[in-house]
Design a protein around this motif. Structure first.
Motif, mmCIF file in Angstrom:
data_model
loop_
_atom_site.group_PDB
_atom_site.id
_atom_site.type_symbol
_atom_site.label_atom_id
_atom_site.label_comp_id
_atom_site.label_asym_id
_atom_site.label_seq_id
_atom_site.Cartn_x
_atom_site.Cartn_y
_atom_site.Cartn_z
ATOM 1 N N THR A 107 37.972 27.868 32.460
ATOM 2 C CA THR A 107 38.555 27.130 33.580
ATOM 3 C C THR A 107 40.076 27.195 33.627
ATOM 4 O O THR A 107 40.685 26.684 34.560
ATOM 5 C CB THR A 107 38.115 25.659 33.530
ATOM 6 N N VAL A 108 40.713 27.817 32.621
ATOM 7 C CA VAL A 108 42.175 27.934 32.650
ATOM 8 C C VAL A 108 42.569 29.089 33.570
ATOM 9 O O VAL A 108 41.767 29.984 33.840
ATOM 10 C CB VAL A 108 42.743 28.176 31.237
ATOM 11 N N PRO A 109 43.793 29.084 34.082
ATOM 12 C CA PRO A 109 44.257 30.222 34.891
ATOM 13 C C PRO A 109 44.212 31.513 34.087
ATOM 14 O O PRO A 109 44.464 31.523 32.882
ATOM 15 C CB PRO A 109 45.691 29.840 35.256
ATOM 16 N N ALA A 110 43.909 32.612 34.760
ATOM 17 C CA ALA A 110 43.815 33.907 34.095
ATOM 18 C C ALA A 110 44.432 34.991 34.972
ATOM 19 O O ALA A 110 44.201 35.024 36.185
ATOM 20 C CB ALA A 110 42.365 34.256 33.785
ATOM 21 N N LEU A 111 45.205 35.851 34.325
ATOM 22 C CA LEU A 111 45.709 37.070 34.953
ATOM 23 C C LEU A 111 45.016 38.239 34.261
ATOM 24 O O LEU A 111 45.114 38.390 33.041
ATOM 25 C CB LEU A 111 47.223 37.187 34.790
ATOM 26 N N VAL A 112 44.295 39.042 35.032
ATOM 27 C CA VAL A 112 43.590 40.202 34.487
ATOM 28 C C VAL A 112 44.137 41.448 35.165
ATOM 29 O O VAL A 112 44.114 41.557 36.398
ATOM 30 C CB VAL A 112 42.071 40.105 34.711
ATOM 31 N N VAL A 113 44.640 42.380 34.360
ATOM 32 C CA VAL A 113 45.122 43.660 34.867
ATOM 33 C C VAL A 113 44.184 44.748 34.357
ATOM 34 O O VAL A 113 43.997 44.900 33.147
ATOM 35 C CB VAL A 113 46.560 43.946 34.411
ATOM 36 N N ILE A 114 43.592 45.491 35.272
ATOM 37 C CA ILE A 114 42.703 46.597 34.932
ATOM 38 C C ILE A 114 43.418 47.911 35.237
ATOM 39 O O ILE A 114 43.971 48.088 36.331
ATOM 40 C CB ILE A 114 41.382 46.522 35.722
ATOM 41 N N ALA A 115 43.426 48.814 34.259
ATOM 42 C CA ALA A 115 44.071 50.116 34.420
ATOM 43 C C ALA A 115 43.149 51.072 35.157
ATOM 44 O O ALA A 115 42.016 51.316 34.727
ATOM 45 C CB ALA A 115 44.452 50.686 33.057
ATOM 46 N N GLY A 116 43.618 51.625 36.259
ATOM 47 C CA GLY A 116 42.787 52.488 37.086
ATOM 48 C C GLY A 116 42.382 53.784 36.423
ATOM 49 O O GLY A 116 41.373 54.390 36.810
ATOM 50 N N ARG A 117 43.154 54.246 35.419
ATOM 51 C CA ARG A 117 42.815 55.487 34.709
ATOM 52 C C ARG A 117 42.261 55.206 33.317
ATOM 53 O O ARG A 117 42.191 56.101 32.478
ATOM 54 C CB ARG A 117 44.042 56.392 34.604
ATOM 55 N N PRO A 163 36.802 31.647 37.057
ATOM 56 C CA PRO A 163 37.012 30.810 38.245
ATOM 57 C C PRO A 163 38.429 30.801 38.783
ATOM 58 O O PRO A 163 38.629 30.657 39.996
ATOM 59 C CB PRO A 163 36.598 29.413 37.751
ATOM 60 N N ARG A 164 39.416 30.949 37.913
ATOM 61 C CA ARG A 164 40.817 30.867 38.360
ATOM 62 C C ARG A 164 41.552 32.172 38.083
ATOM 63 O O ARG A 164 42.716 32.184 37.719
ATOM 64 C CB ARG A 164 41.511 29.683 37.676
ATOM 65 N N ALA A 165 40.863 33.288 38.305
ATOM 66 C CA ALA A 165 41.426 34.585 37.955
ATOM 67 C C ALA A 165 42.283 35.167 39.073
ATOM 68 O O ALA A 165 41.934 35.101 40.251
ATOM 69 C CB ALA A 165 40.316 35.565 37.612
ATOM 70 N N GLN A 166 43.385 35.747 38.670
ATOM 71 C CA GLN A 166 44.175 36.640 39.511
ATOM 72 C C GLN A 166 43.945 38.042 38.947
ATOM 73 O O GLN A 166 44.338 38.334 37.819
ATOM 74 C CB GLN A 166 45.664 36.264 39.437
ATOM 75 N N VAL A 167 43.271 38.883 39.700
ATOM 76 C CA VAL A 167 42.859 40.199 39.204
ATOM 77 C C VAL A 167 43.647 41.292 39.921
ATOM 78 O O VAL A 167 43.709 41.307 41.159
ATOM 79 C CB VAL A 167 41.347 40.419 39.409
ATOM 80 N N GLU A 168 44.230 42.197 39.143
ATOM 81 C CA GLU A 168 44.996 43.311 39.701
ATOM 82 C C GLU A 168 44.462 44.623 39.129
ATOM 83 O O GLU A 168 44.264 44.738 37.915
ATOM 84 C CB GLU A 168 46.488 43.159 39.364
ATOM 85 N N LEU A 169 44.246 45.602 39.992
ATOM 86 C CA LEU A 169 43.843 46.945 39.588
ATOM 87 C C LEU A 169 45.035 47.868 39.822
ATOM 88 O O LEU A 169 45.460 48.047 40.962
ATOM 89 C CB LEU A 169 42.629 47.402 40.403
ATOM 90 N N TRP A 170 45.571 48.420 38.727
ATOM 91 C CA TRP A 170 46.744 49.294 38.811
ATOM 92 C C TRP A 170 46.255 50.740 38.764
ATOM 93 O O TRP A 170 45.931 51.260 37.680
ATOM 94 C CB TRP A 170 47.701 49.004 37.667
ATOM 95 N N PRO A 171 46.215 51.432 39.906
ATOM 96 C CA PRO A 171 45.558 52.743 39.964
ATOM 97 C C PRO A 171 46.143 53.792 39.022
ATOM 98 O O PRO A 171 45.403 54.619 38.484
ATOM 99 C CB PRO A 171 45.734 53.159 41.432
#
Length: 295
Positions: free
Chosen positions: A230-240, A257-265
């Motif tokens: 339930t805590v805030p989360a920043l998830v960065v996924i590497a596109g390669r 529930p509180r995710a900020q998700v970024e896909l870096w191509p």
């Protein structure tokens, strides 16, 4: 009978690793303090780097790596908060495992005990690869210690390990010729000549050769476990990234529930070295939104 724990395969190997660790640590900003903290599973080595505010950023490196991994990231992260970097129990580093770690709950336990021993009530926990898994795992099992989670291309967290990682693991085995291990490291790093080009890369190569880890494969979190964070989360996924299917991993990360998700191509699994400034900016924006009370 001696407990089956991770350790160096010889005293000569240990000495070679410590020389490489000392060399790589000299590439980091000067820490304001270092600590050895006793836990139920061994002694954890940690370094504290000065920064503004009260709630620290706790950095967790990936498998077969240690604190010097963060050489390029520390200047930007120190501008945001005090930073505490740990060498993981059961991986090559200056932490010393003394008791087997067999479950995800025990992985969270030793980390929680280490943070308590450091006097850290709550922290923003930032990890890369298996360090990202460790950050999410701590939030699942010991949430009281976690102010937020920042997971950079976390392994076996939002997507299963694929065949490419199995091949990488074989190519990186200690008995493989050095040029083959270097190729494996370059492959997982998106083509960078990691072992030859940096002190931290040379440290990883030495650690893979002279240290035998006895940790079990991390437990893949269930959907229910991820929804419990339930805590805030920043998830960065590497596109390669080769460790999972990036679009599918990014989609599953949204179970938090509180995710900020970024896909870096353009990023590979070695994104900490590729994009230190971009990571610092992403973390700065994420922490600023938490300070402003963003949901």
């Amino acid at each position: 009978m001696q407990p089956v724990v991770g350790g160096f395969t010889s005293e000569a190997g240990r000495a070679a690793f410590m020389r490489a660790h000392d060399e790589a640590m000299r590439c980091l900003p000067a820490p304001e303090a270092s600590f050895e903290v006793a836990t139920s599973f061994g002694t954890v080595r940690a370094w504290r780097f000065a920064g503004p505010g009260d709630t620290p950023l706790v950095l967790l490196p990936g498998k077969a790596s240690s604190t010097p991994l963060w050489a390029g990231n520390l200047p930007g992260l120190q501008a945001l908060a005090p930073v505490v970097a740990l060498d993981l129990l059961g991986e090559p580093g200056r932490s010393v495992q003394t008791r087997p770690i067999t479950t995800a709950s025990e992985q969270a336990q030793w980390l929680d005990e280490a943070l308590a021993g450091l006097g850290i009530a709550r922290a923003h926990v930032l990890g890369v690869s298996f360090g990202g898994w460790s950050a999410v795992n701590l939030a699942i099992h010991r949430p009281q210690r976690v102010a937020s989670v920042i997971a950079l291309d976390p392994a076996l967290t939002f997507g299963p390990i694929g065949a490419k990682v199995v091949l990488f693991s074989v190519l990186a085995l200690p008995f493989m010729p050095r040029r083959v291990r270097s190729f494996a490291l370059s492959w997982i790093a998106g083509g960078a000549r990691t072992a030859e080009d940096s002190a931290e890369g040379r440290l990883i190569e030495v650690g893979m050769r002279v240290y035998k880890s006895r940790l079990p494969m991390p437990t893949y979190p269930t959907d229910a476990s991820l929804r419990s964070v339930t805590v805030p989360a920043l998830v960065v996924i590497a596109g390669r990234s080769i460790i999972h299917d990036p679009p599918r991993a990014a989609a599953r990360a949204r179970l938090l529930p509180r995710a900020q998700v970024e896909l870096w191509p353009d990023a590979s699994h070695a994104l900490t070295g590729e994009y230190p400034e971009r990571i610092a900016l992403a973390v700065a924006g994420f922490l600023a939104r938490q300070s402003a009370g963003a949901p």
